[in-house]
Every structure is written in structure tokens, then in C-alpha cells.
Design an enzyme around this catalytic site. Structure first.
Site, short mmCIF file in Angstrom:
data_model
loop_
_atom_site.label_atom_id
_atom_site.label_comp_id
_atom_site.label_asym_id
_atom_site.label_seq_id
_atom_site.Cartn_x
_atom_site.Cartn_y
_atom_site.Cartn_z
N HIS A 1 77.98 10.99 -39.72
CA HIS A 1 78.42 10.68 -38.36
C HIS A 1 79.95 10.69 -38.19
O HIS A 1 80.46 10.58 -37.09
CB HIS A 1 77.91 9.31 -37.92
CG HIS A 1 78.69 8.17 -38.54
ND1 HIS A 1 78.49 7.74 -39.82
CD2 HIS A 1 79.68 7.39 -38.05
CE1 HIS A 1 79.31 6.74 -40.08
NE2 HIS A 1 80.05 6.51 -39.03
C1 UD1 Z 1 82.11 4.49 -34.21
C2 UD1 Z 1 83.38 4.18 -34.96
C3 UD1 Z 1 83.22 4.58 -36.42
C4 UD1 Z 1 81.99 3.94 -37.02
C5 UD1 Z 1 80.78 4.26 -36.18
C6 UD1 Z 1 79.61 3.48 -36.72
C7 UD1 Z 1 85.43 4.36 -33.60
C8 UD1 Z 1 86.65 5.16 -33.36
N1 UD1 Z 1 84.53 4.91 -34.43
O1 UD1 Z 1 81.94 5.90 -34.21
O2 UD1 Z 1 84.34 4.13 -37.15
O3 UD1 Z 1 81.79 4.46 -38.31
O4 UD1 Z 1 81.02 3.84 -34.82
O5 UD1 Z 1 78.40 4.03 -36.36
O6 UD1 Z 1 85.29 3.29 -33.09
N2 UD1 Z 1 76.43 7.21 -28.78
C9 UD1 Z 1 75.17 7.18 -28.23
N3 UD1 Z 1 74.47 6.03 -28.39
C10 UD1 Z 1 74.97 4.94 -29.04
C11 UD1 Z 1 76.24 5.02 -29.60
C12 UD1 Z 1 76.97 6.16 -29.46
O7 UD1 Z 1 74.70 8.13 -27.61
O8 UD1 Z 1 74.29 3.91 -29.12
C13 UD1 Z 1 77.25 8.43 -28.55
C14 UD1 Z 1 78.39 8.12 -27.59
O9 UD1 Z 1 77.99 8.29 -26.27
C15 UD1 Z 1 79.42 9.12 -27.99
C16 UD1 Z 1 79.17 9.30 -29.49
O10 UD1 Z 1 77.88 8.81 -29.76
O11 UD1 Z 1 79.19 10.33 -27.35
C17 UD1 Z 1 80.20 8.60 -30.34
O12 UD1 Z 1 80.20 7.20 -30.09
P1 UD1 Z 1 81.52 6.32 -30.37
O13 UD1 Z 1 81.22 4.89 -30.17
O14 UD1 Z 1 82.65 6.89 -29.62
O15 UD1 Z 1 81.87 6.60 -31.87
P2 UD1 Z 1 81.01 6.66 -33.20
O16 UD1 Z 1 80.97 8.05 -33.68
O17 UD1 Z 1 79.72 5.93 -33.00
N1 UDP Z 2 72.60 1.80 -40.74
C1 UDP Z 2 71.40 1.41 -40.16
N2 UDP Z 2 70.59 2.38 -39.63
C2 UDP Z 2 70.91 3.70 -39.66
C3 UDP Z 2 72.13 4.08 -40.28
C4 UDP Z 2 72.95 3.10 -40.80
O1 UDP Z 2 71.08 0.23 -40.13
O2 UDP Z 2 70.13 4.52 -39.15
C5 UDP Z 2 73.47 0.76 -41.31
C6 UDP Z 2 73.89 1.00 -42.75
O3 UDP Z 2 72.90 0.55 -43.63
C7 UDP Z 2 75.17 0.21 -42.82
C8 UDP Z 2 75.77 0.37 -41.46
O4 UDP Z 2 74.69 0.79 -40.61
O5 UDP Z 2 74.92 -1.16 -43.02
C9 UDP Z 2 76.83 1.42 -41.55
O6 UDP Z 2 77.14 1.85 -40.32
P1 UDP Z 2 77.68 3.30 -40.03
O7 UDP Z 2 77.34 4.23 -41.11
O8 UDP Z 2 77.25 3.59 -38.67
O9 UDP Z 2 79.25 3.00 -39.96
P2 UDP Z 2 80.44 2.92 -41.03
O10 UDP Z 2 80.06 1.94 -42.08
O11 UDP Z 2 80.66 4.30 -41.55
O12 UDP Z 2 81.59 2.47 -40.20
#
Ligand code: UD1
Ligand code: UDP
Length: 355
Positions: free
Chosen positions: A202
Site C-alpha cells: 500500500h
Molecule cells: C496512510 C498513511 C500511511 C499508512 C497507511 C496505513 C499518510 C500520508 N499515509 O496511507 O503512512 O501506512 O495510511 O494504512 O497519512 N481509502 C479508502 N478507504 C479507506 C481508506 C483509504 O478508499 O478506508 C482510499 C482513500 O480514499 C485514498 C487512498 O485510499 O484514495 C489513500 O488513503 P490515505 O488515507 O490518503 O493514505 P493511505 O495510503 O491509506
Molecule cells: N492490518 C490489518 N488488516 C489488513 C492489513 C493490515 O489489520 O488487511 C494491520 C497489520 O497487521 C498492522 C497494521 O494493520 O497491524 C499495519 O497497518 P498498515 O500496513 O496499513 O500501515 P503501516 O504500518 O505501514 O503504516
């Protein structure tokens, strides 16, 4: 003491689950939770609150799906309103997301004390939004809760000994969560191969660069012919794959919707290996004694690489495939403590109560 916790993204819910559980033991602490709304799908947000029994957020700001500037700015504006109303003694932020920097900056400008959990981590890659968020949050925090000695050393190298903030190496709250929830693990509602690799993708540097994303998916497709792969896919990656019309499903590669933490723990316990670009999952692989390939060019969790539990493989198709082959042959002894003793939350609350 009034404490406002600010969370918004999946890894923060997991960290807050451990700390809020500890806070609940201290009647003198009144915790108010702000959910920025950054993650909002039921399986990216609500499921964690229900499964992990995190208290229901007092405020949900529903701010998401915006550019970095717009998201952070809108969050600051709304968080500020709540802080002015609630007048907390402390604001507690986690990790390195846009919710983290928005919360810490809004608080600091109002002269409210900021506590940063997961402080001191560095990738030394300033192109990562997370690196910018964590460096700035560290600098304005009053207390820095570091998960590792490496994190403490990073802060010292940046001159934090001359800065008026307190540094504490408390261990990793994700270990607290892993230990507590491990016994409640649940099988996901999907058919699982007997042996499989658990994968997630991601990180922006992979999803936003088609060359990297294609190389990663080609490597996964190749490896899946040897060992099946189960990949709970983040909505961000799902959207980009659909836009690129990238052929993602293939023999042995099972792509599923994101799962809750209890399902994730089940997958971690059962899998043979982890292949990921997630920060949290790299450590969880270690907690559950599974080797890990990190599909990034660097990691904040350097001690995993130094000890041979984790290999950095970037987004290079051949390197990913050959490292998989090497890692598969290795017999690794995971019996070393790198992230504390599973009582990080307790230490955090002890320190906050003392200040
Ligand atoms: C964010 C964090 C990243 C973290 C990740 C965990 C920032 C800059 N990045 O990235 O560090 O590792 O969360 O998962 O804060 N979206 C959905 N449904 C959701 C959530 C997101 O559709 O429930 C879509 C959003 O609409 C957007 C994209 O996913 O288009 C990215 O979401 P965003 O919160 O901007 O960043 P992440 O990639 O989730
Ligand atoms: N995680 C989860 N379900 C998923 C993917 C990840 O519960 O489908 C959990 C994972 O086990 C970990 C946390 O989400 O505890 C990590 O989040 P993510 O990878 O989104 O973010 P990052 O740690 O890279 O910021």
C-alpha cells in the site's frame, strides 16, 4: 488529567487499542478520542474499534480522500476547534500519518503538550510523506516515546539532547497489541491454502509508480506458483490496480479485502513468510516468528535486517524472487527481544502521569 488521543488510520487504531486499554485502568485519566476519518471503510476503521474494543470516538471529523495539503489543513482546522472546546492537558499522537502531523501541530500552536508514540523512527527518505510527518511531529512533541534504542539514537544524532523534550525508550506498543490479541485470532471468511505467504502492498512510493507496482505484482505472481500468496489489499492499491488495468489475480495469488486485526493475527500465525511494504507488518512478522521480505528501498526497523529476520528487496522483480528463494531455505532463530517486553503502554501512562 484530560488527554486527547488523535487517530485516523489503520495502524493507529491498533496502537491506540493497546494504550487505551491501559488508560482505562486509570480512573484519574479522562481520555477523549478524535478520529480524523482518514480511513473510513468499515474494514479499514470500524472493524478495529469493534474487534479490539477501542472506546467509540468522541469526535469523528470524517476528513479523507484529499491531497496531502488539503487533508492536513482541514484536519488541523477541525482538531483545533475540539481542542479549544475540550482544553486537554495532553494530546497523544501515534506514528507518522497525516492525522499525526495535523494533531500535533494543532495542539502545539495552542500550547497544549504533545506526546508522540513511535517517535525517533527514520527512513532517511524525505520523499516519503511519513518521513516528513514524523520528523516534524518529533520536533514539536514534549515527550517522545521511542519503540527502540535505534529510534533514541536517531534523535540524539539530530541534537535532541539540546532540545527541551523528554525521550523515553518504552518499547513498542504494537508488541503489547500482538501479545494481547494473539489469543483471540479469527480465521478470515475465505478459503486458505494449506501453506501460504502473507503479503500487503500500500506504500505510496510503490502504488504511485507504475513501474514499481508492476514489478512487485509480477514477482508475486511468479512466487505464487511455488508458494500460494494471500494478499489483503488496501483500497488505495485496489483503485490504482484497477486504473492501470493491471492483471493482479493469477494462479496461487489470492487477493482479498482488507481484514480486521484478529484475522490478520490468524494469517500471521499460519503463514510461512511475509512480503510487505507495511511498517507494522514487518514487526508483526517478527513477533510471530516469520521471515519477512520488505518491498521497499529502506526500513525504519533496521534491527530486523541486522538480525537477518528481514531482507530489503525494493521493487526489483528479480531481487524479490531470488530473495524469496534464499529466505525460504533459511532456518532462523527468532528468540531475541528487540521491541521491549510488551509493556510499552504501561510505561507510557506512567510517564504521562508523572509529568
Ligand atoms: C496512510 C498513511 C500511511 C499508512 C497507511 C496505513 C499518510 C500520508 N499515509 O496511507 O503512512 O501506512 O495510511 O494504512 O497519512 N481509502 C479508502 N478507504 C479507506 C481508506 C483509504 O478508499 O478506508 C482510499 C482513500 O480514499 C485514498 C487512498 O485510499 O484514495 C489513500 O488513503 P490515505 O488515507 O490518503 O493514505 P493511505 O495510503 O491509506
Ligand atoms: N492490518 C490489518 N488488516 C489488513 C492489513 C493490515 O489489520 O488487511 C494491520 C497489520 O497487521 C498492522 C497494521 O494493520 O497491524 C499495519 O497497518 P498498515 O500496513 O496499513 O500501515 P503501516 O504500518 O505501514 O503504516
Amino acid at each position: 488529567m484530560k488527554l486527547i488521543t488523535i487517530i485516523g488510520a489503520r495502524p493507529q487504531f491498533i496502537k491506540a487499542a493497546a494504550v487505551s486499554r491501559e488508560i482505562a485502568k486509570h480512573k484519574e485519566i479522562n481520555e477523549i478520542i478524535i478520529h480524523t476519518g482518514q480511513h473510513f471503510d468499515a474494514n479499514m476503521s470500524e472493524i478495529f474499534f469493534t474487534q479490539m474494543q477501542i472506546p467509540k470516538p468522541d469526535y469523528n471529523l470524517a476528513i479523507n480522500s484529499l491531497s496531502h495539503g488539503a487533508m492536513t489543513g482541514r484536519m488541523m482546522e477541525e482538531i483545533e476547534k475540539v481542542l479549544l472546546l475540550e482544553k486537554p492537558d495532553w494530546v497523544l499522537v501515534y506514528g507518522d500519518t497525516n492525522s499525526t502531523i495535523a494533531g500535533s501541530l494543532a495542539a502545539k500552536k495552542l500550547h497544549i503538550k504533545v506526546a508522540h508514540v513511535e517517535a525517533g523512527l527514520r527512513s532517511f527518505n524525505m520523499n516519503m510523506p511519513e518521513e516528513v510527518n514524523r520528523i516534524l511531529t518529533d520536533r514539536i512533541s514534549d515527550i517522545l516515546f521511542c519503540p527502540t534504542q535505534t529510534a533514541v539514537d536517531n534523535l540524539k544524532k539530530e541534537g535532541y539532547e539540546n532540545i527541551e523534550s523528554k525521550i523515553v525508550n518504552c518499547g513498542d506498543v504494537m508488541l503489547d497489541a500482538a501479545l494481547f490479541y494473539a489469543k483471540m485470532s479469527q480465521k478470515p471468511q475465505v478459503e486458505l491454502p494449506e501453506k501460504f505467504i502473507l503479503s500487503t502492498v500500500h506504500r505510496a512510493e510503490n502504488t504511485d509508480d507504475p513501474k514499481r507496482l508492476i514489478a512487485i505484482f509480477e514477482a508475486l505472481a511468479e512466487i505464487a506458483k511455488d508458494t500460494p500468496i494471500v494478499l489483503p489489499l488496501h483500497p488505495r492499491t485496489r483503485k490504482i490496480i484497477n486504473n492501470l488495468k493491471l492483471k493482479s489475480g493469477s494462479n496461487g495469488l489470492t487477493i482479498i479485502e482488507p481484514v480486521g486485526y484478529l484475522e490478520m493475527v490468524y494469517l500471521l500465525k499460519k503463514c510461512e513468510m511475509v512480503m510487505t511494504d507495511s511498517g507494522g507488518l514487518q514487526k508483526e512478522a517478527f513477533f510471530f516468528a516469520k521471515p519477512c521480505l520488505t518491498m521497499r528501498d529502506e526500513t525504519e526497523w533496521v534491527e530486523l535486517v541486522q538480525n537477518g529476520f528481514n531482507k530489503i528487496v525494493g521493487a526489483d522483480k528479480e531481487k524479490i524472487i531470488s530473495s524469496y528463494g534464499e529466505m525460504k531455505q533459511m532456518d532462523i532463530d527468532f528468540n531475541v527481544e528487540l521491541y521491549g517486553h510488551g509493556n510499552a503502554s504501561e510505561k507510557i501512562i506512567e510517564h504521562l502521569k508523572r509529568l
